[in-house]
Motif scaffolding. Sequence first.
Motif, PDB file in Angstrom:
ATOM      1  N   UNK A 125       0.831  -1.211   0.000  1.00 38.52           N
ATOM      2  CA  UNK A 125       0.000   0.000   0.000  1.00 38.52           C
ATOM      3  C   UNK A 125       0.863   1.257   0.000  1.00 38.52           C
ATOM      4  N   UNK A 126       1.935   1.244   0.766  1.00 43.21           N
ATOM      5  CA  UNK A 126       2.841   2.400   0.783  1.00 43.21           C
ATOM      6  C   UNK A 126       3.495   2.593  -0.578  1.00 43.21           C
ATOM      7  N   UNK A 127       3.886   1.499  -1.222  1.00 40.48           N
ATOM      8  CA  UNK A 127       4.477   1.572  -2.555  1.00 40.48           C
ATOM      9  C   UNK A 127       3.461   2.119  -3.562  1.00 40.48           C
ATOM     10  N   UNK A 128       2.199   1.673  -3.463  1.00 37.38           N
ATOM     11  CA  UNK A 128       1.149   2.186  -4.353  1.00 37.38           C
ATOM     12  C   UNK A 128       0.950   3.688  -4.124  1.00 37.38           C
ATOM     13  N   UNK A 129       1.045   4.131  -2.883  1.00 41.71           N
ATOM     14  CA  UNK A 129       0.928   5.558  -2.587  1.00 41.71           C
ATOM     15  C   UNK A 129       2.057   6.358  -3.217  1.00 41.71           C
ATOM     16  N   UNK A 130       3.261   5.829  -3.174  1.00 44.77           N
ATOM     17  CA  UNK A 130       4.409   6.515  -3.787  1.00 44.77           C
ATOM     18  C   UNK A 130       4.239   6.592  -5.301  1.00 44.77           C
ATOM     19  N   UNK A 131       3.727   5.523  -5.906  1.00 40.58           N
ATOM     20  CA  UNK A 131       3.479   5.527  -7.353  1.00 40.58           C
ATOM     21  C   UNK A 131       2.414   6.568  -7.699  1.00 40.58           C
ATOM     22  N   UNK A 132       1.380   6.683  -6.866  1.00 45.23           N
ATOM     23  CA  UNK A 132       0.339   7.703  -7.102  1.00 45.23           C
ATOM     24  C   UNK A 132       0.913   9.108  -7.022  1.00 45.23           C
TER      25      UNK A 132
END
Length: 173
Positions: free
Chosen positions: A8-15
């Motif tokens: 989830x943190x990685x997805x947030x960084x991608x966003x």
Amino acid sequence: LLVVGSLLSLAGIICIIVGHVVGAQAVEIDWKATDQSSFTLTVSGDHCGFSLYMKRGGDCDSVYSNTVITGPTDESRDLPDKRKRCKIDESDMQKQEDLLEMGVFRGDSSSTGVCKVRSSANLWAMDVCGELGEAVGGIMAMLGLLAFAIALIVIGLILCCVGCCCQYGNGEK
């Protein structure tokens, strides 16, 4: 929980990265005419107008007086709301393109349709309303993605903390 939190943190960084790209594209100019001495522009009655630009270094007053904008209904009639600017604006766009804002025009209810622009020098035309709408829309999309990304990162970090507490919560090390 650690894996889910990390993902989830990685997805947030991608966003956040995607939001940055969307925001950067929101402020790019979509020219309606580029480096042309004769072109057409579509004007609607409620349209807020077009800005006309020329290359820096030219005689702005002369180019303005030799620029004719005719309305769609009467070839010989000049548009009612045409104003000279001839000002050096140190905005990033004008520095990057090496342009000078020569003037602006907008139509009225009688000049709705395709207008013809003829000039003694090559001009660039920017749709003021369109650029404003694109910029606001792009910035809002970027802010929405940023809020979503922050939420993903916070949830991911909470899950990581819960995972650590569950793993080491019994006093084991």
